[in-house]
Design a protein around this motif. Structure first.
Motif, PDB file in Angstrom:
ATOM      1  N   ASP A 115       0.860  -1.181   0.000  1.00 39.22           N
ATOM      2  CA  ASP A 115       0.000   0.000   0.000  1.00 39.22           C
ATOM      3  C   ASP A 115       0.896   1.231   0.000  1.00 39.22           C
ATOM      4  O   ASP A 115       1.483   1.611   1.024  1.00 39.22           O
ATOM      5  CB  ASP A 115      -0.881  -0.019   1.253  1.00 39.22           C
ATOM      6  N   ARG A 116       1.023   1.858  -1.145  1.00 37.26           N
ATOM      7  CA  ARG A 116       1.983   2.955  -1.291  1.00 37.26           C
ATOM      8  C   ARG A 116       1.566   4.204  -0.521  1.00 37.26           C
ATOM      9  O   ARG A 116       2.398   5.094  -0.313  1.00 37.26           O
ATOM     10  CB  ARG A 116       2.217   3.251  -2.774  1.00 37.26           C
ATOM     11  N   THR A 117       0.337   4.279  -0.091  1.00 38.58           N
ATOM     12  CA  THR A 117      -0.065   5.416   0.744  1.00 38.58           C
ATOM     13  C   THR A 117       0.565   5.316   2.132  1.00 38.58           C
ATOM     14  O   THR A 117       0.575   6.298   2.881  1.00 38.58           O
ATOM     15  CB  THR A 117      -1.602   5.484   0.891  1.00 38.58           C
ATOM     16  N   ARG A 118       1.076   4.149   2.484  1.00 38.62           N
ATOM     17  CA  ARG A 118       1.724   3.969   3.782  1.00 38.62           C
ATOM     18  C   ARG A 118       3.230   4.245   3.717  1.00 38.62           C
ATOM     19  O   ARG A 118       3.907   4.220   4.742  1.00 38.62           O
ATOM     20  CB  ARG A 118       1.483   2.547   4.305  1.00 38.62           C
ATOM     21  N   TRP A 119       3.750   4.512   2.534  1.00 42.03           N
ATOM     22  CA  TRP A 119       5.156   4.860   2.423  1.00 42.03           C
ATOM     23  C   TRP A 119       5.375   6.262   2.993  1.00 42.03           C
ATOM     24  O   TRP A 119       4.516   7.141   2.886  1.00 42.03           O
ATOM     25  CB  TRP A 119       5.609   4.825   0.965  1.00 42.03           C
ATOM     26  N   ASP A 120       6.535   6.481   3.589  1.00 42.81           N
ATOM     27  CA  ASP A 120       6.884   7.774   4.198  1.00 42.81           C
ATOM     28  C   ASP A 120       7.401   8.709   3.107  1.00 42.81           C
ATOM     29  O   ASP A 120       8.570   8.651   2.716  1.00 42.81           O
ATOM     30  CB  ASP A 120       7.946   7.550   5.278  1.00 42.81           C
ATOM     31  N   THR A 121       6.527   9.565   2.617  1.00 38.59           N
ATOM     32  CA  THR A 121       6.898  10.430   1.486  1.00 38.59           C
ATOM     33  C   THR A 121       7.945  11.470   1.870  1.00 38.59           C
ATOM     34  O   THR A 121       8.750  11.884   1.026  1.00 38.59           O
ATOM     35  CB  THR A 121       5.660  11.124   0.913  1.00 38.59           C
ATOM     36  N   THR A 122       7.955  11.894   3.126  1.00 41.79           N
ATOM     37  CA  THR A 122       8.973  12.858   3.566  1.00 41.79           C
ATOM     38  C   THR A 122      10.355  12.217   3.515  1.00 41.79           C
ATOM     39  O   THR A 122      11.328  12.835   3.043  1.00 41.79           O
ATOM     40  CB  THR A 122       8.678  13.342   4.997  1.00 41.79           C
ATOM     41  N   MET A 123      10.449  10.976   3.971  1.00 43.77           N
ATOM     42  CA  MET A 123      11.724  10.267   3.932  1.00 43.77           C
ATOM     43  C   MET A 123      12.149   9.984   2.493  1.00 43.77           C
ATOM     44  O   MET A 123      13.336  10.075   2.151  1.00 43.77           O
ATOM     45  CB  MET A 123      11.624   8.967   4.732  1.00 43.77           C
ATOM     46  N   ILE A 124      11.189   9.661   1.643  1.00 44.26           N
ATOM     47  CA  ILE A 124      11.506   9.433   0.226  1.00 44.26           C
ATOM     48  C   ILE A 124      12.054  10.705  -0.402  1.00 44.26           C
ATOM     49  O   ILE A 124      13.061  10.681  -1.122  1.00 44.26           O
ATOM     50  CB  ILE A 124      10.256   8.943  -0.533  1.00 44.26           C
ATOM     51  N   ALA A 125      11.403  11.830  -0.128  1.00 45.34           N
ATOM     52  CA  ALA A 125      11.852  13.103  -0.699  1.00 45.34           C
ATOM     53  C   ALA A 125      13.269  13.439  -0.245  1.00 45.34           C
ATOM     54  O   ALA A 125      14.108  13.906  -1.034  1.00 45.34           O
ATOM     55  CB  ALA A 125      10.894  14.216  -0.298  1.00 45.34           C
ATOM     56  N   GLU A 126      13.571  13.169   1.023  1.00 46.09           N
ATOM     57  CA  GLU A 126      14.923  13.430   1.520  1.00 46.09           C
ATOM     58  C   GLU A 126      15.925  12.509   0.820  1.00 46.09           C
ATOM     59  O   GLU A 126      17.004  12.957   0.399  1.00 46.09           O
ATOM     60  CB  GLU A 126      14.986  13.214   3.028  1.00 46.09           C
ATOM     61  N   GLY A 127      15.575  11.229   0.686  1.00 44.24           N
ATOM     62  CA  GLY A 127      16.473  10.302   0.023  1.00 44.24           C
ATOM     63  C   GLY A 127      16.755  10.700  -1.419  1.00 44.24           C
ATOM     64  O   GLY A 127      17.906  10.645  -1.879  1.00 44.24           O
ATOM     65  N   VAL A 128      15.717  11.106  -2.132  1.00 40.42           N
ATOM     66  CA  VAL A 128      15.888  11.518  -3.532  1.00 40.42           C
ATOM     67  C   VAL A 128      16.763  12.765  -3.614  1.00 40.42           C
ATOM     68  O   VAL A 128      17.641  12.870  -4.479  1.00 40.42           O
ATOM     69  CB  VAL A 128      14.512  11.763  -4.185  1.00 40.42           C
ATOM     70  N   ARG A 129      16.531  13.724  -2.716  1.00 42.44           N
ATOM     71  CA  ARG A 129      17.331  14.955  -2.720  1.00 42.44           C
ATOM     72  C   ARG A 129      18.808  14.646  -2.474  1.00 42.44           C
ATOM     73  O   ARG A 129      19.687  15.167  -3.178  1.00 42.44           O
ATOM     74  CB  ARG A 129      16.803  15.914  -1.655  1.00 42.44           C
ATOM     75  N   ILE A 130      19.093  13.798  -1.496  1.00 41.74           N
ATOM     76  CA  ILE A 130      20.480  13.435  -1.190  1.00 41.74           C
ATOM     77  C   ILE A 130      21.110  12.698  -2.370  1.00 41.74           C
ATOM     78  O   ILE A 130      22.262  12.947  -2.745  1.00 41.74           O
ATOM     79  CB  ILE A 130      20.534  12.569   0.084  1.00 41.74           C
ATOM     80  N   LEU A 131      20.337  11.800  -2.995  1.00 43.00           N
ATOM     81  CA  LEU A 131      20.848  11.045  -4.142  1.00 43.00           C
ATOM     82  C   LEU A 131      21.162  11.970  -5.311  1.00 43.00           C
ATOM     83  O   LEU A 131      22.215  11.845  -5.947  1.00 43.00           O
ATOM     84  CB  LEU A 131      19.826   9.994  -4.564  1.00 43.00           C
ATOM     85  N   GLN A 132      20.268  12.891  -5.612  1.00 37.59           N
ATOM     86  CA  GLN A 132      20.492  13.793  -6.735  1.00 37.59           C
ATOM     87  C   GLN A 132      21.760  14.619  -6.536  1.00 37.59           C
ATOM     88  O   GLN A 132      22.532  14.823  -7.482  1.00 37.59           O
ATOM     89  CB  GLN A 132      19.277  14.708  -6.924  1.00 37.59           C
TER      90      GLN A 132
END
Length: 407
Positions: free
Chosen positions: A232-249
């Motif tokens: 259930d992707r609504t249960r994923w932590d979108t704030t943590m995902i956004a931080e991970g993507v920012r750090i990766l970029q």
């Protein structure tokens, strides 16, 4: 008592003692004694300079132990006398401790345990519970590791890659015992990222965050495994995902690609897909090609076969799989997945059953057993398979280390 403060200060204080000339084992013992004194005395009389207090008390404990040990009298002569009280120096020796704890002379299990003790500030009991071993066993492991690094002359830069590997292994241990090792690994990697400027440190932190963001969706209420495609992707932590993507970029922009950045890129593509059906498998195959170039790992190629099967069809995936050793971890599970998608029901049942017998943890074994039972009870369909899809490399999501399951 601020436990988080003590855990943060532990490696800094230990580093000060080591830099002053104390061997690692004696310094670590002295710091632990100082922490005990802090737990006893700080609630009633907290110091204005916690680090300075710990350094002073730990150094006194070290000197007392040195003077009491007649076998160390010669060494005592070379030890500086106790410095005058005052604020502790601002030098951060944490990075040196990382390198010592991840020294190549240590076994992998010892390096992980020592990192958790010396840098993470966990007790021997907590580490033992996390690894599901008796406390005495873990104490012996840590003691041996401390003796080993006490003989190490730290006169050249350490290997960041080794440190990252140890932190990666800590993360992969997951959530056993009363210590959340995945969260602890993220905390330590954040600490390392603040100490050393290296794109692979950022890549590993991004990878951890992107995987950890899905934690709440990985298991059903009954404790059973939920594969990536069914989460259930609504249960994923979108704030943590956004931080991970920012750090990766930011790491990728430095144009010094490494395996953790590449794995994080795969995880980011999964995180970016609104649904499993919208996953960009073509790009994921391209990132696995990069990973294979960087690592030459057969497990990476196994995960690539899954991605090829999704991007170009199951027969293309089976062709890629045929080039690999059938003894690889999860090979049977991947073959079952691809044969089911290709309509070979009986072969898939046999392979799911075989994969279940080889599974390295109960959750994955039960999951694969259910897939075999499902096919036994139904006619062939084109429904989604039961093998966990690859998503960049941490346990079971298919990683470059061939581990099991962090879905």
């Amino acid at each position: 008592m601020d436990e988080a403060l003590l855990r943060r200060l532990t490696p800094e204080v230990l580093g000060v003692l080591v830099r002053r000339g104390a061997d690692f084992a004696a310094a670590e013992d002295a710091v632990q004694e100082a922490l005990i004194e802090a737990v006893r005395g700080w609630p009633a009389d907290p110091p204005r300079d916690p680090k300075g207090w710990l350094v002073t008390v730990a150094w006194r404990k070290f000197l007392d132990a040195t003077r009491a040990d007649t076998a160390r009298r010669r060494r005592e002569e070379s030890v500086d006398e106790e410095p005058p009280p005052g604020p502790a120096p601002a030098v951060d020796d944490t990075l040196r401790l990382y390198f010592l704890c991840a020294h190549p002379s240590l076994t992998t299990s010892s390096a992980v345990a020592l990192t958790l003790r010396a840098v993470g500030g966990l007790t021997t009991r907590q580490i033992a519970r996390a690894y599901l071993v008796p406390e005495a066993t873990m104490a012996q492991r840590i003691s041996r590791a401390k003796r080993t690094v006490s003989r190490v002359r730290f006169d050249r830069p350490g290997d960041v890659a080794t440190v990252l590997r140890v932190l990666y292994l800590v993360f992969n241990e997951g959530y056993s015992g009363d210590v959340d090792l995945a969260a602890e690994a993220i905390r330590l990697t954040r600490q390392l990222a603040g100490t050393v400027d290296h794109p692979e440190v950022s890549g590993l932190l991004a990878l951890m965050l992107l995987h950890h963001a899905r934690r709440a969706a990985r298991t059903a209420p009954d404790g059973s495994l939920v594969i990536l495609a069914d989460q259930d992707r609504t249960r994923w932590d979108t704030t943590m995902i956004a931080e991970g993507v920012r750090i990766l970029q930011a790491a990728l922009a430095r144009d010094r690609l490494g395996e953790y950045q590449a794995q994080a890129a795969v995880a980011a593509l999964h995180a970016d897909a609104p649904t499993a059906a919208e996953t960009d498998w073509v790009q994921i195959v391209e990132w696995y090609d990069e990973l294979a170039r960087l690592t030459d790992s057969p497990v990476v190629r196994l995960n690539r076969a899954v991605a090829v099967g999704e991007a170009d069809g199951p027969r293309a995936g089976l062709a890629a799989l045929a080039e690999l050793d059938s003894g690889l971890p999860r090979h049977a599970a991947v073959a079952a997945h691809l044969h089911e998608r290709d309509g070979a029901r009986e072969t898939a049942i046999r392979l799911y059953t075989e994969a279940a017998s080889l599974a390295s943890n109960v959750a994955e074994r039960d999951h694969l057993t259910r897939q075999a039972a499902r096919l036994n009870a139904t006619r062939p369909t084109r429904r989604r398979s039961g093998v966990p899809e690859t998503d960049g490399g941490v346990r079971g999501d298919s990683g470059a280390d061939g581990g099991r399951a962090h879905q």
